[in-house]
Design a protein around this motif. Structure first.
Motif, PDB file in Angstrom:
ATOM      1  N   THR A  73     106.519  19.415 -66.073  1.00  0.00           N
ATOM      2  CA  THR A  73     105.192  19.909 -66.458  1.00  0.00           C
ATOM      3  C   THR A  73     104.806  19.410 -67.840  1.00  0.00           C
ATOM      4  OG1 THR A  73     105.533  21.882 -65.114  1.00  0.00           O
ATOM      5  CG2 THR A  73     103.780  21.972 -66.767  1.00  0.00           C
ATOM      6  N   VAL A  74     105.714  19.537 -68.786  1.00  0.00           N
ATOM      7  CA  VAL A  74     105.465  19.074 -70.153  1.00  0.00           C
ATOM      8  C   VAL A  74     105.258  17.566 -70.160  1.00  0.00           C
ATOM      9  CG1 VAL A  74     106.455  18.850 -72.471  1.00  0.00           C
ATOM     10  CG2 VAL A  74     106.688  20.998 -71.204  1.00  0.00           C
ATOM     11  N   ARG A  75     106.113  16.865 -69.437  1.00  0.00           N
ATOM     12  CA  ARG A  75     106.018  15.400 -69.349  1.00  0.00           C
ATOM     13  C   ARG A  75     104.642  14.973 -68.824  1.00  0.00           C
ATOM     14  NH1 ARG A  75     110.541  14.307 -66.294  1.00  0.00           N
ATOM     15  NH2 ARG A  75     109.332  14.470 -64.399  1.00  0.00           N
ATOM     16  N   ASP A  76     104.169  15.624 -67.774  1.00  0.00           N
ATOM     17  CA  ASP A  76     102.866  15.277 -67.202  1.00  0.00           C
ATOM     18  C   ASP A  76     101.722  15.520 -68.189  1.00  0.00           C
ATOM     19  OD1 ASP A  76     104.154  14.530 -64.882  1.00  0.00           O
ATOM     20  OD2 ASP A  76     103.598  16.341 -63.758  1.00  0.00           O
ATOM     21  N   VAL A  77     101.801  16.626 -68.929  1.00  0.00           N
ATOM     22  CA  VAL A  77     100.761  16.924 -69.922  1.00  0.00           C
ATOM     23  C   VAL A  77     100.767  15.867 -71.025  1.00  0.00           C
ATOM     24  CG1 VAL A  77     100.009  18.546 -71.714  1.00  0.00           C
ATOM     25  CG2 VAL A  77     100.690  19.398 -69.458  1.00  0.00           C
ATOM     26  N   LEU A  78     101.935  15.537 -71.537  1.00  0.00           N
ATOM     27  CA  LEU A  78     102.025  14.535 -72.601  1.00  0.00           C
ATOM     28  C   LEU A  78     101.492  13.184 -72.134  1.00  0.00           C
ATOM     29  CD1 LEU A  78     105.548  15.409 -74.049  1.00  0.00           C
ATOM     30  CD2 LEU A  78     103.335  15.800 -75.165  1.00  0.00           C
ATOM     31  N   ILE A  79     101.912  12.746 -70.957  1.00  0.00           N
ATOM     32  CA  ILE A  79     101.453  11.455 -70.439  1.00  0.00           C
ATOM     33  C   ILE A  79      99.945  11.452 -70.241  1.00  0.00           C
ATOM     34  CG2 ILE A  79     101.505   9.982 -68.381  1.00  0.00           C
ATOM     35  CD1 ILE A  79     104.548  10.544 -68.255  1.00  0.00           C
ATOM     36  N   SER A  80      99.400  12.574 -69.787  1.00  0.00           N
ATOM     37  CA  SER A  80      97.955  12.635 -69.544  1.00  0.00           C
ATOM     38  C   SER A  80      97.139  12.536 -70.831  1.00  0.00           C
ATOM     39  CB  SER A  80      97.592  13.924 -68.796  1.00  0.00           C
ATOM     40  OG  SER A  80      97.676  15.049 -69.654  1.00  0.00           O
ATOM     41  N   GLN A  81      97.772  12.767 -71.986  1.00  0.00           N
ATOM     42  CA  GLN A  81      97.038  12.755 -73.252  1.00  0.00           C
ATOM     43  C   GLN A  81      97.210  11.469 -74.064  1.00  0.00           C
ATOM     44  OE1 GLN A  81      94.726  15.050 -73.873  1.00  0.00           O
ATOM     45  NE2 GLN A  81      95.343  15.729 -71.839  1.00  0.00           N
ATOM     46  N   VAL A  82      98.016  10.535 -73.604  1.00  0.00           N
ATOM     47  CA  VAL A  82      98.255   9.291 -74.341  1.00  0.00           C
ATOM     48  C   VAL A  82      96.943   8.555 -74.609  1.00  0.00           C
ATOM     49  CG1 VAL A  82      99.308   7.000 -74.218  1.00  0.00           C
ATOM     50  CG2 VAL A  82     100.644   9.009 -73.611  1.00  0.00           C
ATOM     51  N   GLU A  83      96.115   8.388 -73.588  1.00  0.00           N
ATOM     52  CA  GLU A  83      94.860   7.657 -73.779  1.00  0.00           C
ATOM     53  C   GLU A  83      93.924   8.364 -74.755  1.00  0.00           C
ATOM     54  OE1 GLU A  83      92.809   6.117 -70.350  1.00  0.00           O
ATOM     55  OE2 GLU A  83      94.710   5.755 -69.325  1.00  0.00           O
ATOM     56  N   ASN A  84      93.894   9.685 -74.729  1.00  0.00           N
ATOM     57  CA  ASN A  84      93.045  10.415 -75.683  1.00  0.00           C
ATOM     58  C   ASN A  84      93.482  10.159 -77.118  1.00  0.00           C
ATOM     59  OD1 ASN A  84      91.202  11.689 -73.938  1.00  0.00           O
ATOM     60  ND2 ASN A  84      92.730  13.219 -73.403  1.00  0.00           N
ATOM     61  N   ILE A  85      94.778  10.106 -77.331  1.00  0.00           N
ATOM     62  CA  ILE A  85      95.285   9.823 -78.670  1.00  0.00           C
ATOM     63  C   ILE A  85      94.964   8.375 -79.048  1.00  0.00           C
ATOM     64  CG2 ILE A  85      97.378   9.647 -80.080  1.00  0.00           C
ATOM     65  CD1 ILE A  85      98.456  12.053 -78.410  1.00  0.00           C
ATOM     66  N   GLN A  86      95.126   7.451 -78.107  1.00  0.00           N
ATOM     67  CA  GLN A  86      94.793   6.049 -78.382  1.00  0.00           C
ATOM     68  C   GLN A  86      93.315   5.882 -78.727  1.00  0.00           C
ATOM     69  OE1 GLN A  86      96.328   4.355 -74.625  1.00  0.00           O
ATOM     70  NE2 GLN A  86      97.436   2.911 -75.910  1.00  0.00           N
ATOM     71  N   ARG A  87      92.441   6.625 -78.051  1.00  0.00           N
ATOM     72  CA  ARG A  87      90.989   6.483 -78.263  1.00  0.00           C
ATOM     73  C   ARG A  87      90.486   7.295 -79.446  1.00  0.00           C
ATOM     74  NH1 ARG A  87      90.409   7.155 -72.271  1.00  0.00           N
ATOM     75  NH2 ARG A  87      90.154   9.327 -72.825  1.00  0.00           N
ATOM     76  N   ASN A  88      91.404   7.848 -80.214  1.00  0.00           N
ATOM     77  CA  ASN A  88      91.056   8.626 -81.409  1.00  0.00           C
ATOM     78  C   ASN A  88      90.334   9.931 -81.091  1.00  0.00           C
ATOM     79  OD1 ASN A  88      92.178   6.609 -83.031  1.00  0.00           O
ATOM     80  ND2 ASN A  88      90.237   5.525 -83.146  1.00  0.00           N
TER      81      ASN A  88
END
Length: 127
Positions: A73-88
């Protein structure tokens, strides 16, 4: 020639950034979007190069998250947010599990992504 390569055929895709038409090898039933993604992967324009770097960074971050985080569950949440962090959209995200492990992704000032997992030891007493 391996079995997979035998199913590929040459086709054309369009770079998403500069519009250049590029010949790519793709599966016979590849969609226009897939062809354009392959073309963007091959293009050397500035926009495509930045996009390619982001894709590489995303793949690296996802692999590291899967390596350090056993909690699905934690892994899925973190992976789902990578692009948001990349896009600032935001600079970081941190999740602490019930067993005291904190997982974090942070964008550095140079635009790199840092993946961190650390155990948190909490000593608490009540009388």
């Amino acid at each position: 020639m391996d079995e997979q390569e035998g199913k590929l055929k040459e086709n054309f895709g369009i770079c998403r950034f500069c519009g250049q038409v590029i010949m790519v090898k793709a599966e016979e039933d590849a969609t226009e979007q897939e062809l354009n993604t392959l073309a963007t992967d091959k293009c050397e324009c500035e926009g495509a190069r930045k996009w390619q770097e982001m894709q590489d960074q995303k793949a690296f971050a996802e692999a590291k998250i899967k390596e350090v985080c056993a909690n699905e569950t934690v892994r899925d949440v973190l992976i789902s947010q990578v692009e948001n962090i990349q896009r600032n959209s935001f600079r970081s995200i941190q999740i602490t599990t019930e067993d005291g492990v904190a997982f974090a992704i942070r964008r550095t000032t140079t635009g790199k992504l840092k993946i961190k997992a650390k155990e948190i030891t909490v000593v608490e007493a009540e009388a």
